[in-house]
Design a protein around this motif. Sequence first.
Motif, PDB file in Angstrom:
ATOM      1  N   LYS A 127       0.818  -1.298  -0.058  1.00 49.53           N
ATOM      2  CA  LYS A 127       0.106  -0.433   0.142  1.00 49.53           C
ATOM      3  C   LYS A 127       0.664   0.952  -0.091  1.00 49.53           C
ATOM      4  O   LYS A 127       0.989   2.157  -1.416  1.00 49.53           O
ATOM      5  N   GLN A 128       1.559   1.270   1.188  1.00 49.86           N
ATOM      6  CA  GLN A 128       2.364   2.565   1.004  1.00 49.86           C
ATOM      7  C   GLN A 128       3.004   3.442  -0.023  1.00 49.86           C
ATOM      8  O   GLN A 128       3.665   3.969  -0.606  1.00 49.86           O
ATOM      9  N   ILE A 137      -2.097  -0.711  -6.479  1.00 52.54           N
ATOM     10  CA  ILE A 137      -2.258  -1.554  -7.638  1.00 52.54           C
ATOM     11  C   ILE A 137      -3.066  -2.604  -7.165  1.00 52.54           C
ATOM     12  O   ILE A 137      -4.481  -3.050  -8.229  1.00 52.54           O
ATOM     13  N   PHE A 138      -2.489  -3.026  -5.948  1.00 48.69           N
ATOM     14  CA  PHE A 138      -2.818  -5.066  -5.556  1.00 48.69           C
ATOM     15  C   PHE A 138      -3.771  -4.153  -4.564  1.00 48.69           C
ATOM     16  O   PHE A 138      -3.386  -3.434  -3.702  1.00 48.69           O
ATOM     17  N   ASN A 139      -4.656  -5.484  -3.869  1.00 48.20           N
ATOM     18  CA  ASN A 139      -5.687  -5.510  -2.846  1.00 48.20           C
ATOM     19  C   ASN A 139      -3.984  -6.205  -1.852  1.00 48.20           C
ATOM     20  O   ASN A 139      -3.502  -6.674  -1.795  1.00 48.20           O
ATOM     21  N   PRO A 140      -4.113  -4.893  -0.830  1.00 40.53           N
ATOM     22  CA  PRO A 140      -2.801  -5.120   0.378  1.00 40.53           C
ATOM     23  C   PRO A 140      -2.814  -5.712   0.730  1.00 40.53           C
ATOM     24  O   PRO A 140      -1.626  -7.350   0.965  1.00 40.53           O
ATOM     25  N   ALA A 141      -4.182  -7.051   1.546  1.00 37.49           N
ATOM     26  CA  ALA A 141      -4.142  -7.892   2.427  1.00 37.49           C
ATOM     27  C   ALA A 141      -3.274  -9.180   1.405  1.00 37.49           C
ATOM     28  O   ALA A 141      -2.541 -10.267   1.834  1.00 37.49           O
ATOM     29  N   LEU A 142      -4.069  -9.310   0.162  1.00 40.11           N
ATOM     30  CA  LEU A 142      -3.647 -10.198  -0.686  1.00 40.11           C
ATOM     31  C   LEU A 142      -2.316 -10.847  -1.598  1.00 40.11           C
ATOM     32  O   LEU A 142      -1.520 -10.995  -0.975  1.00 40.11           O
ATOM     33  N   LEU A 313      -5.278 -11.020  -7.349  1.00 37.44           N
ATOM     34  CA  LEU A 313      -4.156 -10.335  -7.807  1.00 37.44           C
ATOM     35  C   LEU A 313      -3.971  -9.778  -9.147  1.00 37.44           C
ATOM     36  O   LEU A 313      -3.609  -8.777  -9.604  1.00 37.44           O
ATOM     37  N   LEU A 314      -4.076 -11.228 -10.080  1.00 31.57           N
ATOM     38  CA  LEU A 314      -4.120 -11.519 -11.268  1.00 31.57           C
ATOM     39  C   LEU A 314      -5.136  -9.867 -11.889  1.00 31.57           C
ATOM     40  O   LEU A 314      -4.616  -9.454 -12.880  1.00 31.57           O
ATOM     41  N   MET A 315      -6.664 -10.188 -11.660  1.00 31.36           N
ATOM     42  CA  MET A 315      -7.052  -9.075 -11.624  1.00 31.36           C
ATOM     43  C   MET A 315      -6.982  -7.307 -11.758  1.00 31.36           C
ATOM     44  O   MET A 315      -7.018  -6.955 -12.543  1.00 31.36           O
ATOM     45  N   ASN A 316      -6.192  -8.013 -10.836  1.00 31.40           N
ATOM     46  CA  ASN A 316      -5.984  -6.692  -9.727  1.00 31.40           C
ATOM     47  C   ASN A 316      -5.178  -5.611 -11.158  1.00 31.40           C
ATOM     48  O   ASN A 316      -5.386  -3.857 -11.309  1.00 31.40           O
TER      49      ASN A 316
END
Lengths: 336, 202, 204
Positions: A127-128, A137-142, A313-316
């Motif tokens: 995230k940061q 770009i990506f969901n941080p938790a994932l 993640l790939l679709m992110n």
Amino acid sequence: MSIPSPASSKGKSKLKEPENLLILASSPHLHTTTSTQSIMWQVVLALSPAATMAIYYFRWPAVVIILTSVIAAVLTEAVINRLKGETLTITDGSAVITGLLLALTLPPTFSIGGTILGAVVAIGIGKQLFGGLGYNIFNPALLGRAFLQASFPIGMTTWSTPATLAGSAVDGVSTATPLGLYKFEHALTGYADLFVGNVGGSLGETSALAILIGGLYLLIRRFADWRIPVSYLGGVVIIGGIFWAFAPNQFPDPVFHLLSGGLILGAFFMATDMVTSPITHLATWIYGIGMALILVIIRLFGGLPEGVMYSILLMNAVTPLLNRYTRPKIFGEVQS
Amino acid sequence: MTQHTSGSGKMVLVLTLITALSGAILAAWDSYTAPKITYHREQALLVAISQVLPAHDSTRTVVLNGQTFYEAFAGDSLVGVGFQALGNGFQGQIRMMLGMTPDLETITGLEILEQVETPGLGTKIAHDPSQRSDPEWFTKQFNGLLPSPELTVIKNATPTHSNEIQAITGATISSQAVVRILNQQIESARQAFRTGSEVVHG
Amino acid sequence: MAKKQISIWQEIVKGLWRENPVLATLLGLCPTLAVTNTAVNGLAMGLATSFVLLSSSLFISSLRNFIPHQVRIASYIVIIATFVTVADRFLAGFFPAISQSLGPYVPLIVVNCLILGRQEAFSSKNKISRSLLDGIGMGLGFSLVLIALGMVRELLGSGSIFGITLLGEWFEPWMVMILPPGAFLTLGFFIAIANWINDRRATA
């Protein structure tokens, strides 16, 4: 979308959109902290049934992992805020969500050190590093979970039986997830157990029921786009169903696909992440079906039993591209 | 600067000279290093053979039906037969040296010669750093096993039968690949060794 | 040739930081990312690349007035490929274990942009002595970054440096660090730190 707009044939000034003609889907990264804040805490509330079920099934280890993950995520956010000389953003609740989501995707026996590392990577790198909330770009938790999966492949795939099944002893009984059982031993798990979550698995993924309660709350309050879970889950049912229809002995049925693993958790709480999912409606449908396709391929033909994390993640990663190619035509601009 | 244009004659000449020089350097260097490289390869093979076969004082190589066998002798008696087993693992080829008793019924040792499994997981078939006292526990399990009818992999339990081995936690596919390759190759080795016409090499 | 001649010392030092092949110009990233999972591999790859770079620089600089402009790239590639083969056979003959762990990446030095880039940008236009100094600097800069990357990745991914265990039983290795994603992450942090230092210097 080709909506004729007579007022716009020429003129450089901004077009006045005709009422009810143009469907607008706005990017939801709101810039007023109060709204972001309230949405984020509502998401935390929506996650609480899943977290409660996690604690009910896995007892103390679940409490420890959830608290560790949330505290580590919030602290990382605060430290990076300080390093960057920004105002603290921890009160907006987004770091709490990331920490909570990460915890819910971890196995109950996962180590505390690993949980901290995952939370630090999720917030710090996921995230940061991209610029904070709204820029990732990506969901941080994932992303944090993917780092842990690659780092500790054994720790991340060692599951323990829920306390409700293990009898008196809480830990020590290792088991396989329903998907693992299916992939490696070709054994099916009963739908009832899958639905209430009385199976091995990550903390928050086992109980479809608890996740659905929170997920429906999100949809009703419109904090998540209903098209994402519908297209993702529907896509899995259809694509998984096609394989099952052709070779029912070789492939699991669509209901098993739906209820097992982290699919429902991912579909309601991670794929719908406002920052990393597409904006336009067409893009959203493509996004959901793309995730479904990747998920079914990984589950049926991949080396791993589960593919929710990688499918999201790939679709992110292609979300900006989807937004770009499905952007509604802009009328009223002069061609340069 | 060297940016003058040249005729094609000069280009051909220069390129020819450079490639000829390159060829000369490589030829000289190859004649120096080739024996060393061959030596290392043979050594690696010999070490593997001596490790998978029972105590012996001489070996000879035989080719039966196109398959190479390494026979180990103690004095005049044949004490073991070694052969290479090759097949696909999780990510790429696994090449192993398998030692068996002369009747090809009991395994005397297994060595992994080459593998490109996932680092930290599948690579444990060759070397498991998490078992510091015995990093080669996986291949050692095969010593003394009877692959009849065939070897099988079991998970999370101690093997109880003489054809069972325990899978590596988290690397079930690599463990199963090793066993699958061995089952196939033991079968074809038995056929070749028992029925094959013999061509002896040194 | 109006360029002002810089000092001999600067000719070497520029490769270490200001024009470092990995940190500043991002050349030769394939081996940088692929083989730095241990410090020893980083060292071996650094040395092999430096050897090829130095020998090719020496040859190409000496032949710079002799090679026609139109066939220069072909000539450079033949010369570079020759030394790559020499290095590959040397490792296979004398250090078989390292040769096996570097796998196809030694032959791949031939397509390393760093080497062809230095020949085209420097050796083909400069005296032999200068080209050698440039080669030493670039080779050293490349090797040092590879060793540093290898050390970080080996420490976090295997708990050791140069095969010596530093982190005890309590440490659970981060497997990802010895896999390709770990290479990208570590290199990203290295470049970020280098840029951060440069920024601080510029504003100071």
